[in-house]
Motif scaffolding. Structure first.
Motif, mmCIF file in Angstrom:
data_model
loop_
_atom_site.group_PDB
_atom_site.id
_atom_site.type_symbol
_atom_site.label_atom_id
_atom_site.label_comp_id
_atom_site.label_asym_id
_atom_site.label_seq_id
_atom_site.Cartn_x
_atom_site.Cartn_y
_atom_site.Cartn_z
ATOM 1 N N MET A 170 -46.530 -14.994 -23.514
ATOM 2 C CA MET A 170 -46.515 -14.269 -22.252
ATOM 3 C C MET A 170 -47.204 -14.967 -21.088
ATOM 4 S SD MET A 170 -44.693 -11.677 -22.663
ATOM 5 C CE MET A 170 -45.104 -10.789 -21.167
ATOM 6 N N ARG A 171 -48.058 -15.964 -21.340
ATOM 7 C CA ARG A 171 -48.807 -16.551 -20.239
ATOM 8 C C ARG A 171 -47.881 -17.368 -19.344
ATOM 9 N NH1 ARG A 171 -54.243 -19.229 -21.665
ATOM 10 N NH2 ARG A 171 -54.778 -17.035 -21.706
ATOM 11 N N THR A 172 -48.060 -17.227 -18.037
ATOM 12 C CA THR A 172 -47.286 -18.008 -17.081
ATOM 13 C C THR A 172 -48.016 -19.318 -16.803
ATOM 14 O OG1 THR A 172 -48.400 -17.133 -15.129
ATOM 15 C CG2 THR A 172 -46.557 -15.854 -16.013
ATOM 16 N N GLU A 173 -47.314 -20.259 -16.192
ATOM 17 C CA GLU A 173 -47.916 -21.541 -15.867
ATOM 18 C C GLU A 173 -48.496 -21.541 -14.453
ATOM 19 O OE1 GLU A 173 -48.363 -24.020 -17.953
ATOM 20 O OE2 GLU A 173 -47.457 -22.768 -19.501
ATOM 21 N N SER A 174 -48.284 -20.476 -13.695
ATOM 22 C CA SER A 174 -48.745 -20.439 -12.314
ATOM 23 C C SER A 174 -50.245 -20.204 -12.250
ATOM 24 C CB SER A 174 -48.018 -19.333 -11.542
ATOM 25 O OG SER A 174 -48.297 -18.078 -12.104
ATOM 26 N N THR A 175 -50.864 -20.695 -11.190
ATOM 27 C CA THR A 175 -52.270 -20.431 -10.958
ATOM 28 C C THR A 175 -52.394 -19.136 -10.162
ATOM 29 O OG1 THR A 175 -54.335 -21.396 -10.170
ATOM 30 C CG2 THR A 175 -52.380 -21.743 -8.792
ATOM 31 N N PHE A 176 -53.624 -18.768 -9.796
ATOM 32 C CA PHE A 176 -53.797 -17.549 -9.021
ATOM 33 C C PHE A 176 -54.673 -17.833 -7.807
ATOM 34 C CE2 PHE A 176 -57.270 -17.659 -12.083
ATOM 35 C CZ PHE A 176 -58.382 -17.310 -11.335
ATOM 36 N N ASP A 177 -54.399 -17.118 -6.727
ATOM 37 C CA ASP A 177 -55.209 -17.204 -5.515
ATOM 38 C C ASP A 177 -55.842 -15.867 -5.169
ATOM 39 O OD1 ASP A 177 -54.814 -19.973 -4.784
ATOM 40 O OD2 ASP A 177 -52.735 -19.429 -4.342
ATOM 41 N N VAL A 200 -64.608 -17.411 -8.509
ATOM 42 C CA VAL A 200 -63.863 -17.530 -9.766
ATOM 43 C C VAL A 200 -63.006 -18.788 -9.695
ATOM 44 C CG1 VAL A 200 -62.177 -16.409 -11.271
ATOM 45 C CG2 VAL A 200 -63.832 -15.008 -10.013
ATOM 46 N N LEU A 201 -63.037 -19.591 -10.753
ATOM 47 C CA LEU A 201 -62.309 -20.856 -10.766
ATOM 48 C C LEU A 201 -60.885 -20.647 -11.263
ATOM 49 C CD1 LEU A 201 -62.804 -23.937 -10.287
ATOM 50 C CD2 LEU A 201 -63.202 -24.112 -12.758
ATOM 51 N N ASN A 202 -59.892 -20.963 -10.414
ATOM 52 C CA ASN A 202 -58.509 -20.789 -10.849
ATOM 53 C C ASN A 202 -58.019 -22.026 -11.601
ATOM 54 O OD1 ASN A 202 -57.659 -22.717 -8.956
ATOM 55 N ND2 ASN A 202 -56.676 -21.248 -7.594
ATOM 56 N N THR A 203 -56.807 -21.950 -12.104
ATOM 57 C CA THR A 203 -56.293 -23.018 -12.966
ATOM 58 C C THR A 203 -55.984 -24.305 -12.207
ATOM 59 O OG1 THR A 203 -54.116 -21.995 -12.756
ATOM 60 C CG2 THR A 203 -55.378 -21.503 -14.739
ATOM 61 N N ALA A 204 -56.013 -24.235 -10.874
ATOM 62 C CA ALA A 204 -55.841 -25.443 -10.070
ATOM 63 C C ALA A 204 -57.181 -26.093 -9.730
ATOM 64 C CB ALA A 204 -55.084 -25.108 -8.785
ATOM 65 N N GLY A 205 -58.276 -25.527 -10.273
ATOM 66 C CA GLY A 205 -59.599 -26.070 -10.002
ATOM 67 C C GLY A 205 -60.178 -25.651 -8.669
#
Length: 340
Positions: free
Chosen positions: A16-23, A243-248
């Protein structure tokens, strides 16, 4: 609550996890969390599911904690941290064997690469309402046991005000677990026998304003993931949590009046084989004024095994973590932070 009438999904959680990061950090309204209508509970669980898989943080509104309990605890915290340092040090947490009491400025170092955390704290745990009886460290693990309180003559009403919020936050944590279960396609009572004596530790935190040259090694709280899932009240209009998102990229968890922040933490990440995220975060108070926050860390019973839930394991995603008890895992992390 019964799970028999709540629709179940056939889709494996690990898909279920998407590859997109979050803002942005999602906002979830908990009104209806204990509704008798399974569709209402499912809708809330769906939102928690998405936030837990893709962000690891979410705001909650409609949480049911009275504003008076929040304001009373904030006032108690302000009065406590205004005491002379010598008075507060009589309650020094390093004199305690169960992580209760006062932590002075720079006496914690959450991120080992940093120079110390720029905050003061006061830690407490469970005691029975009305009786003051605490849980036995012999039966419930070494983090249970007596709280350490300032003298009532010094701070009248401090204990009562702080415990009013504590019990309300613990109830909220108990309401969230059936929703976590639904979000994982489990029976709603899956966690019930695992939170009969939860290791719920609450902290009052004071962050003095940081001025001068910015040094990322000396901040309010260094970058870390949480041990347990956390329910956080943060002061309105003073933004410090990041909070650190997946794009750093560090995303500001800007305070939303009337809301709380929920952070999933490592226990749920280990249980779910990282399907639910435990997200790196930190606090930096560059507001120019003092900041206060009240996190409650909701852990499971001490002897619960953090073993990957079957729906979160597949041939392509085998269990990632050694099986440990929840209590020993949290204790090892706290030992490293406090160095008692």
């Amino acid at each position: 609550m019964s799970a028999s009438d709540v629709p179940r999904r056939p889709v494996l959680m690990t898909d279920m996890r998407t590859e997109s990061t979050f803002d942005d950090i999602p906002v979830i309204d908990l009104k209806g969390a204990t509704s008798t209508d399974p569709a209402v509970r499912r809708e809330i669980a769906d939102q928690i599911r998405d936030a837990s898989i893709n962000v690891g943080f979410f705001y909650v509104k409609g949480h049911g904690i009275p504003a008076s309990a929040i304001s009373g605890t904030l006032s108690a915290a302000q009065n406590f941290f205004a005491l002379p340092e010598s008075t507060k040090m009589k309650l020094d947490i390093h004199k305690s064997q169960n992580y209760k009491g006062y932590t002075a400025l720079l006496s914690e170092n959450t991120n080992p690469e940093n120079s110390g955390d720029v905050h003061e704290g006061f830690d407490l745990g469970w005691e029975d309402p009305g009786t003051g009886v605490v849980r036995s460290s012999k039966e419930d693990g070494p983090m249970a046991g007596e709280n350490i309180w300032p003298d009532d003559a010094l701070l009248p009403g401090f204990r009562q005000a702080v415990l009013e919020y504590y019990y309300a936050a613990v109830r909220l944590g108990q309401y969230l677990f059936p929703l976590f279960a639904l979000a994982l396609d489990l029976p709603e009572d899956f966690f019930s026998d695992k939170i009969t004596k939860p290791a719920a530790i609450m902290r009052l935190l004071y962050y003095p304003p940081q001025t001068g040259v910015v040094d990322d090694r000396t901040i309010g709280i260094g970058a870390h993931t949480e041990y347990c899932f956390t329910i956080l009240w943060q002061q309105d209009e003073i933004s410090a949590l990041q909070v650190l998102n997946t794009a750093g990229k560090w995303i500001h968890a800007v305070p939303i009046p009337g809301s709380l922040v929920v952070n999933l933490g490592d226990q749920l990440a280990r249980w779910t084989n990282d399907v639910f995220k435990s997200t790196m975060h930190r606090a930096v108070n560059r507001s120019g004024v003092a900041r206060y926050s009240i996190p409650l860390f909701f852990g499971t019973d001490y002897d619960v095994l953090l073993k990957a839930i079957p729906s979160c394991v597949s041939e392509d995603s085998p269990p990632k973590y050694e099986v440990v008890t929840a209590g020993e895992y949290v204790k090892s992390r706290m030992d490293a932070t406090y160095v008692l």
